[in-house]
Scaffold this active site. Structure first.
Site, PDB file in Angstrom:
ATOM      1  N   ASP A  69      -0.811  -4.759  -3.509  1.00 34.31           N
ATOM      2  CA  ASP A  69      -2.189  -4.273  -3.530  1.00 34.31           C
ATOM      3  C   ASP A  69      -2.334  -2.760  -3.494  1.00 34.31           C
ATOM      4  OD1 ASP A  69      -4.805  -5.204  -3.909  1.00 34.31           O
ATOM      5  OD2 ASP A  69      -5.339  -4.636  -1.877  1.00 34.31           O
ATOM      6  N   SER A 129       0.828  -1.201   0.000  1.00 36.51           N
ATOM      7  CA  SER A 129       0.000   0.000   0.000  1.00 36.51           C
ATOM      8  C   SER A 129       0.869   1.259   0.000  1.00 36.51           C
ATOM      9  CB  SER A 129      -0.932  -0.062   1.223  1.00 36.51           C
ATOM     10  OG  SER A 129      -2.206   0.405   0.891  1.00 36.51           O
ATOM     11  N   HIS A 186      -6.868  -6.911   1.464  1.00 35.46           N
ATOM     12  CA  HIS A 186      -5.880  -5.856   1.205  1.00 35.46           C
ATOM     13  C   HIS A 186      -4.524  -6.162   1.846  1.00 35.46           C
ATOM     14  CE1 HIS A 186      -4.176  -1.976   0.466  1.00 35.46           C
ATOM     15  NE2 HIS A 186      -4.193  -1.600   1.735  1.00 35.46           N
TER      16      HIS A 186
END
Lengths: 426, 375
Positions: B207, B179, B333
């Site tokens: 992700d 992220s 996630h």
């Protein structure tokens, strides 16, 4: 009207056929495909197409531009499914056409014709959504395992019969420099309404070759070298310096270090899921690149291969051209390495957002006997190698007509809702 | 003082071997310009570590002091298992996302070393996260969460680690960023590409995609507002993470969640990082990331959870074969926490494939001719 014709009609309307019928069609397709070798022999004339990726309406546009089956003889180089919203309808239509007109359409396997890839990139989910079970996906995957790995086109004409139609725009100076009567046309680029966008004469020497300008779509591009493959920098169309007299090998991805002859492709056991490595994987995953020799593919599968590899392979196997798909080209097609290999991409505005045009490649039939006759695979007079080309071996690649087309107007009905936005993204 | 700074000075949550305590009057001790290093090794006599303790996943933790350019000092914190032979064994450098911590990669690190026993793993805590502390000398200084600063922090940690272990050069490097961490490692390998180039193998981004991240940012404020701000206990916080499927592995939640929280005077647990205070930087974290990802040096791997959310730029790049894309439908996630074993095998495969020291490619045609071979 036979059942099969009814299926084709229904699929042309973008409506899926019932599961039981899918099963039957897949069964028949497998019976047909199992009879084909790993490398299918195809006679020119033929229209060669690249990736489709479930863009059904664009496939219809392709047929409108290229002519309908069975009037036009088609060769599709794989990646029928995934990413687009109509993988199912697109693949089943092509499959029904294959069963109905087995000699007028050839399907070879792309890297997306695989169980593992389709579970991630959309085809599996689409089957589940449209049938409520994975059965249809399973039937299709069984067909994938039987698809040929390549095709060998023979009997293609060396010169183009120029189309009668007008130029779409004022032709550039280069094209005017040769009078129409003396011209032996090698390459012609048409738009979707059949107007000529560009036309290139046959070039016989390196000097003449270097004078050839690129299409107007890539201004400022050096004529002697094109940009990195897939950079979208150019769809350069240049004179051929391939070997005289030779067939055209069609494969989805490219070459493999484990394959130095077409016969070695014929020896593979193809009836399996696409492996993660090895010759079969490479044929479906590799890309040409501006390197010397072989390189690692950034894709994580297959290899990169340079001009020396292509020229050596073509020479050894008596090929004038390798035709492949697999890489998005913004201009629809891209010739590389002195026209010894071409990428053809047939999914316009890929994934409904990439803004590219698409192309198909037409190879004409050698009817006049002015072209070449196919030679044997013998090794005679080849000992000097390809890097010291002899003048008398200067080449006549097939005449190539590219038809470039744009995306069909999208019918938004039936499109699934936009993917949900991720709820957490830090 | 911002809540971020306030929380920074709280003691780390138990059970954790005590670092050197930092007091607000500690500035005088950090006036040396060279990075000073404290290494805390787990001490058997101190306490018995439970199965979720970091010592089960990393060899050591590092406290790395660094004077920053703006007069502030930082005490960076990172977990590390060094590579057996830093001259040839790789170091996987992991950077967590916003609001997370270095322990997000704990189980992944263990899985990775099960597959590649000589590999090292460095998992850092970003400023204001986990146990990394930014000690601003100027009271009015507001925390700086710009991408450039976070990138500099990551580089500082890497270089201080190198100095600490007296490695003559950096080991072969594979960066893994989740992220926001993905944006940081992408920026790091782009901006400092030359510096890292000699040993950089590649980078993996977990992700995050510019297009969909920017889209999702609009919903972040309401998402954060919906999160509980206080938990009665660590176990209720762990429970919240698994119940809401924020984390899908209870084992991983037990390891990572305690490091996200800090105990308030009331005895309850609050978030260690005030994510709302990072909002001004959100857009800049991700803007331009796709171009940087495609343009950077080294091999590139993008791992996406659930479904493929490529933006236009990455879609074109992917279809032109410019990077490796892996989609893991079963993961959420927090890929590294949800499917640590799967990610570890991807990372090892990625490393092995791109390790130039072991790469043997088939011969070039010109070499074969030079050797007098028939081609």
């Amino acid at each position: 009207m036979s059942d099969l014709d009814k299926h084709i009609e229904q699929l042309r309307a973008c409506r899926p056929i019932p599961e039981a019928q899918v099963r039957e069609v897949c069964y028949k397709a497998r019976e047909l495909l199992i009879e084909e070798g790993n490398v299918v022999g195809v006679d020119a004339p033929v229209t060669i197409c690249g990736d489709i990726h479930g863009q059904f309406h664009d496939l219809m546009e392709l047929f409108r531009v290229g002519g309908d089956v069975p009037d036009t003889n088609y060769l599709f180089m794989g990646d029928f499914v995934d990413r687009g919203f109509y993988s199912l309808e697109s693949f089943l239509l092509l499959l029904c056409l294959k069963v109905r007109y087995p000699d007028r359409i050839t399907l070879i396997r792309g890297n997306h014709e695989s169980r593992q890839i389709t579970t991630v990139y959309g085809f599996y989910d689409e089957c589940l959504r449209k049938y409520g079970s994975a059965n249809v996906w399973r039937y299709c995957c069984e067909v994938f395992d039987y698809l040929a790995l390549g095709a060998l086109v023979s009997g293609a004409a060396t010169d183009l019969e120029p189309t009668d139609s007008s130029f779409a725009a004022e032709p550039s100076q280069t094209q005017n420099s040769m009078s129409e009567d003396q011209a032996e046309w090698e390459i012609e680029v048409l738009n979707s309404t059949g107007q000529v966008m560009n036309r290139y004469p046959r070039v016989r020497t390196q000097n003449e070759f270097s004078q050839l300008s690129n299409p107007p779509s890539s201004p400022g591009q050096s004529p002697s070298r094109s940009g990195p493959p897939g950079s979208g920098a150019s769809s350069s169309a240049k004179g051929s310096s391939g070997n005289s007299g030779g067939a055209v090998l069609c494969v989805h991805g490219g070459l493999s270090p484990l394959i130095d002859s077409i016969d070695k492709i014929r020896l593979l056991d193809r009836k399996q899921e696409v492996p993660h490595e090895g010759a079969m994987c490479d044929l479906l995953w590799s890309d040409p690149d501006e390197i010397d020799g072989w390189g690692l593919s950034p894709r994580g599968a297959g290899f990169l291969f340079g001009a020396d590899i292509v020229k050596c392979f073509n020479h050894k196997n008596d090929l004038s051209l390798i035709c492949r798909a697999h890489q998005l080209v913004m201009e629809g097609f891209k010739e590389m390495f002195d026209s010894s290999i071409v990428t053809v991409w047939s999914a316009p505005n890929y994934c409904y957002r990439c803004g590219n045009v698409a192309a198909i490649l037409e190879l004409g039939e050698d009817g006049s006997n002015a072209g070449y006759s196919a030679r044997g695979n013998g090794d005679a007079n080849r000992s000097q190698g390809v890097l010291q080309p002899k003048d008398q071996e200067r080449a006549l690649g097939p005449g190539r007509r590219y038809r470039v087309f744009e995306a069909a107007p999208q019918d938004s009905r039936g499109m699934p809702a936009k993917k949900p936005v991720a709820d957490y993204f830090l | 003082m911002s809540s971020l700074l306030r929380s920074s000075f709280d003691a780390p949550p138990p059970p954790r071997p005590k670092p050197q305590p930092i007091s607000e009057s500690d500035e005088s001790s950090s006036d040396s310009s060279a990075a000073s290093v404290d290494t805390v090794r787990p001490n058997e006599h101190e306490q018995v570590a439970g199965p979720s303790h970091w010592t089960n996943y990393f060899d050591q933790e590092l406290w790395l002091d660094k004077d920053l350019a703006d007069g502030a000092t930082a005490r960076y914190h990172a977990y590390i298992t060094p590579p057996t032979n830093p001259a040839k064994d790789p170091l996987f450098v992991c950077h967590h996302g916003a609001g997370s911590s270095g322990l997000s990669f704990a189980i992944f690190a263990k899985e990775l070393r099960a597959l590649l026993p000589n590999a090292g793993v460095l998992s850092l805590d970003a400023r204001g996260h986990g146990s990394s502390i930014l000690n601003a000398t100027r009271q009015e200084a507001s925390p700086d969460y710009s991408l450039e600063t976070l990138t500099t922090d990551a580089l500082n940690i890497l270089q201080s680690t190198q100095a600490h272990f007296t490695w003559p050069q950096l080991p072969p490097l594979v960066f893994i960023g989740h992220s926001l961490g993905g944006a940081v490692v992408t920026n790091l390998t782009t901006v400092h590409g030359k510096l890292l180039a000699p040993t950089l193998i590649g980078y993996a981004v977990l992700d995050v995609v510019e297009g969909s991240a920017l889209e999702a940012l609009a919903h972040m404020k309401s998402y954060l507002a919906q999160r509980p701000s206080l938990f009665d206990s660590l176990s209720s916080a762990i429970d919240w993470h698994t119940r809401t499927r924020t984390l899908r592995s209870a084992t991983s939640a037990e390891v990572s969640v305690p490091s996200l929280l800090t105990q308030t005077p009331s005895g309850r647990f609050a978030w260690r990082t005030d994510l709302n205070s990072t909002a001004p930087w959100w857009e800049a974290w991700f803007a331009g990331m796709s171009a940087r990802f495609l343009g950077g040096r080294g091999a590139k791997l993008l791992v996406l959870a659930g479904t493929d959310r490529l933006d236009k730029e990455l879609m074109i790049g992917q279809m032109q074969g410019k990077f490796q894309l892996e989609v893991i439908p079963e993961a959420g996630h927090f890929v590294q926490e949800d499917v640590p074993a799967r990610l570890a095998s991807l990372a090892v495969e990625f490393y092995r494939r791109n390790d130039r020291s072991q790469l043997v490619l088939p011969p070039k045609v010109s070499d074969m001719i030079a050797k007098g071979m028939k081609v």
